[in-house]
Design a protein around this motif. Structure first.
Motif, PDB file in Angstrom:
ATOM      1  N   VAL A   1       0.688  -1.149   0.051  1.00  0.00           N
ATOM      2  CA  VAL A   1      -0.129   0.041  -0.092  1.00  0.00           C
ATOM      3  C   VAL A   1       0.719   1.259   0.094  1.00  0.00           C
ATOM      4  O   VAL A   1       0.516   2.165  -0.689  1.00  0.00           O
ATOM      5  CB  VAL A   1      -0.862  -0.095   1.040  1.00  0.00           C
ATOM      6  N   ALA A   2       1.981   1.143   0.727  1.00  0.00           N
ATOM      7  CA  ALA A   2       2.925   2.361   0.799  1.00  0.00           C
ATOM      8  C   ALA A   2       3.578   2.547  -0.584  1.00  0.00           C
ATOM      9  O   ALA A   2       3.975   3.620  -0.773  1.00  0.00           O
ATOM     10  CB  ALA A   2       4.128   2.185   1.825  1.00  0.00           C
ATOM     11  N   GLN A   3       3.588   1.585  -1.490  1.00  0.00           N
ATOM     12  CA  GLN A   3       4.137   1.836  -3.069  1.00  0.00           C
ATOM     13  C   GLN A   3       2.930   2.079  -3.989  1.00  0.00           C
ATOM     14  O   GLN A   3       3.202   2.340  -4.735  1.00  0.00           O
ATOM     15  CB  GLN A   3       4.608   0.411  -3.614  1.00  0.00           C
ATOM     16  N   GLY A   4       1.535   2.569  -3.175  1.00  0.00           N
ATOM     17  CA  GLY A   4       0.663   2.752  -4.061  1.00  0.00           C
ATOM     18  C   GLY A   4      -0.166   1.617  -4.713  1.00  0.00           C
ATOM     19  O   GLY A   4      -1.036   1.955  -5.469  1.00  0.00           O
TER      20      GLY A   4
END
Lengths: 388, 208
Positions: free
Chosen positions: B62-65
């Protein structure tokens, strides 16, 4: 001029508001129409020329529109100052952040302590029952007023997260990304139960006077403080209470064999209660908790929660916290399953934290990392400029 | 904070990626840190989703989109609608599921096609370990001791083919990778793959 590290705000800017329901009234779910009512709000950062960088932050039960910088009422920094600001997770160099005081609130927006524009009298207990949907429709009127067509993101924790879900269900075409944090699509029996204790405490206070206490200068302080004390326990977790206070005594060497606040945890709760009554209206507390209790997004749609999101193009990021027992991960997972079942775009992360429901307000680097990644990934996806 | 794209994709994941067509909808079940999804997003412009059991994996994704949910192949696939994706990928996970048949049925229900990769228990080193040493095998793709392995449902390439036949699942393509990650040559594939392949990759779909 009030200054914080990030924002300087002139006193008149703190009174930013719009009068809504002018051409046509806002017809509430309960059937009552609201005409010419104020909605107070704050903005941070600047709106891009394309008007594509607006983020609406929905505040929780006891929050207000002053999410960053200094809150003029309390003199303290805003409730999400850790998250919203220049170079922060919600970067005001890039995004235009809007936060409205909700319908029924007590920081300017129409609510029980405000004057009914039709009668010229304070609403008091005559204020109509409001719902989460009513709050969201009032916010949508403000977004219209600001001439913003689509919101890049609607985000909020707790009751703010309920509003996020409501936004996504009611105005899917206006919401590009939705981030409900520590929230649920319906209020659980346990949550209704805790709210009921709070309301009973307020209504049992003789100063409440059936809700029409504004003419006098006595307020149901005791009742509201007790309501806040009960609620505050639900925002924490057993381990965090144990770590923070344990059985430590408050400014004394030994127990006093009395009902004074011997324990630190008692003193802390009393402090939470007494500071809350300085900034919050008891009737607002009754109305807003009721709106939360009535919230059940699945009930409104035939076929359940999934139907609320069918065909939605919104990108969702659902976030829960492992130690939150008020809005546990299982409730977030229900939302995720509903979104999956209509093949919506959804991310879901449970953040490990021992700080309970209030984690979304606190220093939680893992939460921030996920949120930052989701926002920047979505900004790329929707082609937002790097900086407005 | 920007994510550095990982173009050094694991060779078995590269072989999986080659089966995915561009501009399709892809669900990666057990997507780990999102390396394959990210590769497909950047190189094949897919609309990608992921499911991952570990929180560290999910949060990294999620932190990578990436659109990834915390979940479990055994319990969460049933929530996805039929034919919601063009490709559903299950790499190196089937052998760790509690109910592999249900998982497999869900894969070919949710996806028009499914790509399944798993360590081949028919690999000669595995057979040799059992036959000669009389011990549970330890190989590059099966590095855990019997008592701490997450793998509870091992199968061979032949077993998997038989299961697909039994469930009327069509095998479009099957690849066997040797331990040096090169492909088992075409001429051996039907017979030698089950012996020489350390890992297997299948492209399958539901017969309609």
């Amino acid at each position: 001029m009030i200054k914080s590290d990030e924002f300087e705000t002139k006193m008149e800017d703190y009174n930013k508001h719009a009068i809504l329901g002018v051409k046509q009234p806002l017809v509430l779910e309960c059937g009552v129409s609201l005409n010419n009512f104020p909605v107070y709000y704050q903005t941070y950062g600047s709106l891009s020329e394309k008007k594509d960088n607006a983020i609406l932050v929905c505040h929780a039960l006891s929050g207000d529109q002053f999410l960053a910088g200094v809150n003029p009422t309390t003199g303290k920094v805003g409730w999400w100052n850790l998250v919203v600001g220049p170079d922060k997770v919600i970067d005001t160099n890039r995004y235009f952040v809007i936060c409205t005081n909700i319908l029924g609130g007590c920081m300017g927006t129409v609510g029980p302590k405000e004057v009914n524009s039709e009668t010229g009298e304070i609403w008091g207990s005559n204020f109509p029952m409001i719902t989460i949907q009513d709050m969201v429709r009032a916010q949508a009127l403000l977004i219209d007023h600001l001439a913003i067509d689509k919101l890049f993101c609607v985000i909020g924790g707790s009751m703010g997260g309920m509003q996020v879900l409501e936004w996504a269900a009611t105005y899917p075409e206006r919401v590009l990304t939705a981030v409900p944090i520590a929230a649920a699509a319906q209020h659980s029996a346990q949550n209704i139960a805790f709210h009921e204790v709070g309301r009973q405490a307020i209504m049992a206070d003789p100063n409440w006077c059936g809700g029409n206490y504004y003419a006098s200068d006595i307020f149901p302080d005791r009742g509201l403080a007790i309501a806040r004390m009960v609620a505050h326990i639900t925002y924490l977790s057993e381990p965090s209470l144990q770590t923070k206070f344990g059985r430590r005594l408050q400014d004394r060497e030994s127990i006093t064999f009395g009902f004074d606040a011997d324990f630190q945890v008692e003193s802390y709760l009393r402090h939470q209660g007494s500071t809350f009554v300085d900034r919050f209206d008891a009737n607002s507390y009754l109305y807003i908790t009721r709106a939360m209790d009535y919230f059940d997004l699945s009930e409104r749609f035939d076929g359940g929660l999934a139907e609320a999101f069918r065909g939605s193009k919104t990108r969702f990021c659902v976030i829960s916290f492992s130690s939150d027992w008020l809005y546990p991960t299982s409730e977030s997972r229900m939302v995720v399953h509903a979104l999956n079942s209509v093949a919506a775009s959804v991310s879901f992360a449970e953040i490990r934290s021992d700080k309970g429901h209030d984690s979304f307000l606190l220093d939680e680097p893992e939460f921030w990392r996920v949120l930052r990644g989701f926002l920047s990934g979505s900004a790329d996806y929707f082609g937002l400029d790097e900086f407005s | 904070m920007t994510f550095t794209p990982n173009y050094n994709l694991r060779p078995d994941l590269l072989a999986v990626a080659e089966m995915v067509k561009s501009n399709t909808r892809v669900l990666d079940v057990g997507c780990g840190d999102g390396a394959l999804l990210y590769y497909l997003l950047k190189n094949k412009h897919i609309d990608g989703r992921g499911i991952e059991l570990s929180m560290d994996g999910v949060n990294a994704c999620v932190a990578q989109g990436l659109s990834v949910v915390q979940g479990d192949a055994d319990t969460d696939l049933s929530y996805y609608p039929t034919k919601a994706f063009d490709f559903v990928i299950l790499s190196q996970t089937l052998q760790a599921t509690r109910a592999p048949v249900e998982v497999l049925e869900n894969l070919v229900r949710i996806g028009r096609r499914a790509i399944v990769s798993f360590p081949n228990f028919g690999y000669w080193r595995v057979r040799a370990s059992l036959a000669i040493k009389g011990k549970m095998p330890l190989t590059k793709s099966l590095p855990d001791e019997w008592y701490n392995t997450p793998n509870i449902h091992f199968c061979t390439i032949k077993d998997f083919v038989l299961l697909c036949n039994k469930r009327s699942i069509i095998i479009e393509k099957k690849l066997a990778l040797k331990s040096n990650n090169s492909l088992v040559p075409q001429i051996y594939r039907n017979f030698g793959g089950n012996l020489m392949g350390e890992q297997a990759i299948f492209l399958i779909h539901r017969n309609e």
